[in-house]
Design a protein around this motif. Sequence first.
Motif, mmCIF file in Angstrom:
data_model
loop_
_atom_site.group_PDB
_atom_site.id
_atom_site.type_symbol
_atom_site.label_atom_id
_atom_site.label_comp_id
_atom_site.label_asym_id
_atom_site.label_seq_id
_atom_site.Cartn_x
_atom_site.Cartn_y
_atom_site.Cartn_z
ATOM 1 N N VAL A 1 -15.678 -6.721 -19.913
ATOM 2 C CA VAL A 1 -16.251 -6.193 -18.671
ATOM 3 C C VAL A 1 -15.739 -4.770 -18.435
ATOM 4 C CG1 VAL A 1 -16.469 -8.457 -17.524
ATOM 5 C CG2 VAL A 1 -14.385 -7.112 -17.196
ATOM 6 N N THR A 2 -16.471 -4.044 -17.604
ATOM 7 C CA THR A 2 -16.048 -2.700 -17.209
ATOM 8 C C THR A 2 -16.173 -2.588 -15.688
ATOM 9 O OG1 THR A 2 -18.316 -1.945 -17.603
ATOM 10 C CG2 THR A 2 -16.732 -1.576 -19.369
ATOM 11 N N PHE A 3 -15.414 -1.688 -15.122
ATOM 12 C CA PHE A 3 -15.493 -1.473 -13.663
ATOM 13 C C PHE A 3 -16.654 -0.531 -13.340
ATOM 14 C CE2 PHE A 3 -10.697 -2.235 -13.726
ATOM 15 C CZ PHE A 3 -10.820 -3.522 -13.244
ATOM 16 N N ASN A 4 -17.504 -0.948 -12.407
ATOM 17 C CA ASN A 4 -18.587 -0.076 -11.945
ATOM 18 C C ASN A 4 -18.180 0.559 -10.620
ATOM 19 O OD1 ASN A 4 -20.880 1.197 -11.120
ATOM 20 N ND2 ASN A 4 -22.081 -0.678 -10.801
ATOM 21 N N PHE A 5 -17.803 1.829 -10.685
ATOM 22 C CA PHE A 5 -17.309 2.496 -9.475
ATOM 23 C C PHE A 5 -18.425 2.831 -8.485
ATOM 24 C CE2 PHE A 5 -13.969 3.154 -12.620
ATOM 25 C CZ PHE A 5 -12.926 2.573 -11.926
ATOM 26 N N ASN A 6 -19.683 2.807 -8.948
ATOM 27 C CA ASN A 6 -20.795 3.033 -8.012
ATOM 28 C C ASN A 6 -20.877 1.901 -6.995
ATOM 29 O OD1 ASN A 6 -22.019 5.358 -9.468
ATOM 30 N ND2 ASN A 6 -22.137 3.810 -11.063
ATOM 31 N N PHE A 7 -20.368 0.734 -7.396
ATOM 32 C CA PHE A 7 -20.341 -0.402 -6.495
ATOM 33 C C PHE A 7 -19.029 -0.410 -5.718
ATOM 34 C CE2 PHE A 7 -19.286 -4.859 -5.605
ATOM 35 C CZ PHE A 7 -20.432 -5.283 -4.957
ATOM 36 N N GLY A 8 -17.934 -0.329 -6.448
ATOM 37 C CA GLY A 8 -16.621 -0.565 -5.842
ATOM 38 C C GLY A 8 -16.048 0.586 -5.036
ATOM 39 N N SER A 9 -16.403 1.836 -5.392
ATOM 40 C CA SER A 9 -15.726 2.980 -4.765
ATOM 41 C C SER A 9 -16.611 3.731 -3.791
ATOM 42 C CB SER A 9 -15.264 3.987 -5.806
ATOM 43 O OG SER A 9 -14.933 3.387 -6.993
ATOM 44 N N ILE A 10 -17.707 3.126 -3.334
ATOM 45 C CA ILE A 10 -18.565 3.862 -2.399
ATOM 46 C C ILE A 10 -17.723 4.353 -1.218
ATOM 47 C CG2 ILE A 10 -20.824 2.914 -2.988
ATOM 48 C CD1 ILE A 10 -20.407 0.831 -0.784
ATOM 49 N N GLU A 11 -18.120 5.523 -0.701
ATOM 50 C CA GLU A 11 -17.295 6.193 0.319
ATOM 51 C C GLU A 11 -17.421 5.537 1.681
ATOM 52 O OE1 GLU A 11 -14.967 8.474 0.263
ATOM 53 O OE2 GLU A 11 -15.076 8.459 -1.935
ATOM 54 N N LYS A 12 -18.630 5.066 1.997
ATOM 55 C CA LYS A 12 -18.755 4.333 3.259
ATOM 56 C C LYS A 12 -19.761 3.198 3.100
ATOM 57 C CE LYS A 12 -21.770 7.547 5.836
ATOM 58 N NZ LYS A 12 -22.701 8.099 5.073
ATOM 59 N N LEU A 13 -19.726 2.311 4.066
ATOM 60 C CA LEU A 13 -20.545 1.113 3.979
ATOM 61 C C LEU A 13 -22.028 1.468 4.077
ATOM 62 C CD1 LEU A 13 -20.391 -1.994 3.882
ATOM 63 C CD2 LEU A 13 -20.546 -1.962 6.360
ATOM 64 N N VAL B 1 -25.480 -0.915 3.253
ATOM 65 C CA VAL B 1 -25.927 -2.184 2.691
ATOM 66 C C VAL B 1 -26.967 -1.978 1.606
ATOM 67 C CG1 VAL B 1 -27.602 -2.614 4.541
ATOM 68 C CG2 VAL B 1 -26.736 -4.530 3.217
ATOM 69 N N THR B 2 -27.857 -0.984 1.772
ATOM 70 C CA THR B 2 -28.878 -0.761 0.737
ATOM 71 C C THR B 2 -28.218 -0.331 -0.570
ATOM 72 O OG1 THR B 2 -29.174 1.440 1.650
ATOM 73 C CG2 THR B 2 -30.829 -0.186 2.237
ATOM 74 N N LYS B 3 -27.194 0.516 -0.455
ATOM 75 C CA LYS B 3 -26.486 0.986 -1.657
ATOM 76 C C LYS B 3 -25.810 -0.204 -2.375
ATOM 77 C CE LYS B 3 -24.142 3.776 -4.414
ATOM 78 N NZ LYS B 3 -24.818 4.020 -5.690
ATOM 79 N N ILE B 4 -25.152 -1.059 -1.599
ATOM 80 C CA ILE B 4 -24.487 -2.217 -2.203
ATOM 81 C C ILE B 4 -25.525 -3.136 -2.858
ATOM 82 C CG2 ILE B 4 -23.220 -4.349 -1.660
ATOM 83 C CD1 ILE B 4 -21.655 -2.754 0.420
ATOM 84 N N PHE B 5 -26.608 -3.375 -2.135
ATOM 85 C CA PHE B 5 -27.652 -4.241 -2.685
ATOM 86 C C PHE B 5 -28.264 -3.630 -3.955
ATOM 87 C CE2 PHE B 5 -32.189 -5.273 -3.016
ATOM 88 C CZ PHE B 5 -32.077 -6.638 -3.264
ATOM 89 N N ASP B 6 -28.623 -2.342 -3.876
ATOM 90 C CA ASP B 6 -29.237 -1.687 -5.046
ATOM 91 C C ASP B 6 -28.330 -1.775 -6.267
ATOM 92 O OD1 ASP B 6 -31.372 -1.045 -3.498
ATOM 93 O OD2 ASP B 6 -30.867 1.083 -3.272
ATOM 94 N N GLU B 7 -27.041 -1.639 -6.026
ATOM 95 C CA GLU B 7 -26.104 -1.665 -7.142
ATOM 96 C C GLU B 7 -25.995 -3.081 -7.724
ATOM 97 O OE1 GLU B 7 -24.593 0.881 -9.600
ATOM 98 O OE2 GLU B 7 -25.378 1.560 -7.661
ATOM 99 N N LEU B 8 -26.050 -4.107 -6.867
ATOM 100 C CA LEU B 8 -26.070 -5.495 -7.371
ATOM 101 C C LEU B 8 -27.299 -5.690 -8.259
ATOM 102 C CD1 LEU B 8 -25.179 -7.736 -4.258
ATOM 103 C CD2 LEU B 8 -23.769 -7.363 -6.292
ATOM 104 N N VAL B 9 -28.444 -5.163 -7.804
ATOM 105 C CA VAL B 9 -29.687 -5.301 -8.576
ATOM 106 C C VAL B 9 -29.585 -4.525 -9.885
ATOM 107 C CG1 VAL B 9 -32.152 -4.733 -8.603
ATOM 108 C CG2 VAL B 9 -31.114 -5.707 -6.536
ATOM 109 N N ARG B 10 -29.084 -3.293 -9.798
ATOM 110 C CA ARG B 10 -28.984 -2.453 -10.996
ATOM 111 C C ARG B 10 -28.063 -3.088 -12.040
ATOM 112 N NH1 ARG B 10 -28.528 2.961 -12.465
ATOM 113 N NH2 ARG B 10 -26.535 3.195 -11.412
ATOM 114 N N ARG C 1 -24.551 -9.916 -19.284
ATOM 115 C CA ARG C 1 -23.094 -9.794 -19.199
ATOM 116 C C ARG C 1 -22.649 -9.844 -17.743
ATOM 117 N NH1 ARG C 1 -21.184 -8.832 -24.072
ATOM 118 N NH2 ARG C 1 -19.123 -8.508 -23.221
ATOM 119 N N LEU C 2 -21.362 -10.042 -17.547
ATOM 120 C CA LEU C 2 -20.868 -10.150 -16.176
ATOM 121 C C LEU C 2 -20.421 -8.797 -15.641
ATOM 122 C CD1 LEU C 2 -18.742 -13.408 -16.208
ATOM 123 C CD2 LEU C 2 -20.722 -12.941 -14.763
ATOM 124 N N PRO C 3 -20.879 -8.446 -14.440
ATOM 125 C CA PRO C 3 -20.320 -7.264 -13.784
ATOM 126 C C PRO C 3 -18.938 -7.583 -13.215
ATOM 127 C CG PRO C 3 -22.266 -8.081 -12.587
ATOM 128 C CD PRO C 3 -21.912 -9.099 -13.633
#
Length: 501
Positions: free
Chosen positions: A260-272, A274-283, A291-293
């Motif tokens: 596995v690798t760390f996806n910082f687009n998901f984990g390190s977003i600067e502020k909350l 929800v669309t960004k979090i959702f889009d990243e789950l989809v991406r 594979r597992l994110p």
Amino acid sequence: MRWFEKSVFYEVYMKSFCDGNADGFGDFIGLKERLPYLRELGVTGLWLTPFYPSMQVDNGYDVSDYMNVDPIYGTMADFRDFMTAAKQNGMAVIIDIVLNHTAINHSWFKAHPEYYVWKEAPNNWESFFGGSAFTYSAEQNAYYYHSFAKEQVDLNWTKPAVMQEAKQILQFWLEEGVAGFRFDVINNLTVDTTFPDNPFDELGEMIHKFDRNQPGVQAVIAELASFCRACKPDVFLVGEISSDDLNEIASYSRNDLLDVTFNFNFGSIEKLAVTKIFDELVRMEEVIPERLPTLFFGSHDMGRLMSRLANENRSVAKLLAFLMLTARGIPFIYNGEEVGMRNQVFGAIHELRDIQGMQAYHLALQDGASEQSALEVANQKTRDVGRGPMLFADGKSFSEGKPWILGRNETDLDKLEMFRYYKRLLEFRGQAGFQTEAYKKLVLEEDAIQYVRGRYLFVANFGETDFSIKKSGKLAFGEAMQSENYFIVSPFSGVVIELEA
Ligand SMILES: [Ca+2]
Ligand SMILES: [Ca+2]
């Protein structure tokens, strides 16, 4: 099914976790004492930040001796005692390994200068901490390359001897019983050895085109990975990829590379958002469906979830935990999240320890800022905000001595209540058996992220109003009003509904 696919990992920031000898630094004796706490929480894997002898210029990410324990953290005997106890507590331990560079005081630097990257004159490459990536050595009458601080000298991975040394190190720790590795900046191992100047973006920031992610680096990682798997077939290999391009990050997660690798687009977003979090789950599903994110909202390199994303709203912090521990992937909790720790706040520059924060402070002063505003810049830029001494839910203090890092972390919060939420969530996760289920559905409706895994529907309502959903089933986790066939989910609340077959 591999063992780690069901695991929940917990990152231990060694210096700040638990101090067993009252010198103000966390250590293996302290960590061992706190294993029952971690078992009660319900995590099954630990990621330890570097604990090797180090110059401590970059808090252990500048290793002076890869096959030993820094006296700050204890001895090899303390490490072994801890490992024995970790096993007894059902905990798999992965360790951070820094193969991109060594500390400049590593014996190799004098004995084997050929292990490093040298150049007669610098090109325009900048270090990731700012300033030139080349420093002159009078002894060699040449410049050595360092992609981070000048005390962190980059290894030359075109040299077979470097690969041999690395294999010895990996084998040493596998024989000590570690379950795997978290490879630090692993896509930085090789550079373009013709050293072309890097380009700049429109904001004048350097694009690191030739000093990371070079052709050939995957072959190096494949050799390391296959060596680890030959030593220990069920080894867990995690990569920190220095990139914000998900395709690039994902390209390192492969059967012959890293698990596995760390996806910082998901984990390190600067502020909350929800669309960004959702889009990243989809991406993540689109880019690496087979594979597992990894799922995380904090680490030792960023502001804490509670301050950065939740704006100190406990419900939001719990909802992020809900998402992290129920979405598809391997969660990594950062120590202190489970008690709702906030960012550490520094009232004076001498309280900081992080090189990144101190450099930001001095650069601001050079640019004419007042001490007060330079300190504000340092508080914004420093990774120390997430490195404060651990607050424990059971009231135990991090240390009987003066902590190695100062600053304030407000404690007017109900640590125990947050801890109990994490514990219940982890218990549910362990019992419900959905961890390896794919998404049958993954949608965003209003501000509610919903997914179906196995027989469960998960609803994470990030909205400021109630979210109603019509379903036949029964509430399996969380709280929701039920009326007729509707479940009414409160703002910033996560629930699980067990669907009728
Ligand atoms: Ca100590
Ligand atoms: Ca490098």
